[in-house]
Design a protein around this motif. Sequence first.
Motif: not given
Length: 196
Positions: A156, A159, A162, A164-166, A168-169
Amino acid sequence: MTGHVTRSNFRGARALIQLRDEAGSAVLVRTLERLGLQITTDPAEAEIVFFDADEDVAAPARDIPLVALIGSEAPSRLGRVVRQRASAWLMKPLRATGIFTAVFVAFNEHAARQREAQEREALRRRAEGRRVVVKAILQLMAKQGLSDDEAYRELRAASMRRRISVEEFAAELVAASTSSMRLGGQPPQARNNNQT
């Protein structure tokens, strides 16, 4: 899921009528025009289609509301109505009574089906995302000796860095699948082809 009315005004909507019966077509045209719909002969611009269930008519290429015009209640004819996924129907001979109801039901039933399809797709994507998150957590647990809660917190935090969503990561992490990957602010490195 509770349904709700999304449309009650059809003014300007374009209707395609696929009916050979001239008297029935005249009733339909007259009533639809009184309701504010426009009649079209172009399937590409139609927003609702009235089709004769007694004729073997091809379904429109696009997903739009369909109203079946039923003259015979033979199972083969009714099967055609079901296969075409008609949202509403009218019995022949056509009368002005019931046409507004059919249009109202067709537009709103079709909209409800589209909402349900979108919800199913969203659930499918969410379930797929969760599966990838679990894989990423297991990967971090194995590689870094973390507990499941610690692995999720790391995932978490990374992400969020970055932006981005969890999910996506997690997908990037699983795809890269290398022991040298860091949970820093940089994207996961590609797998080393020489690594065994």
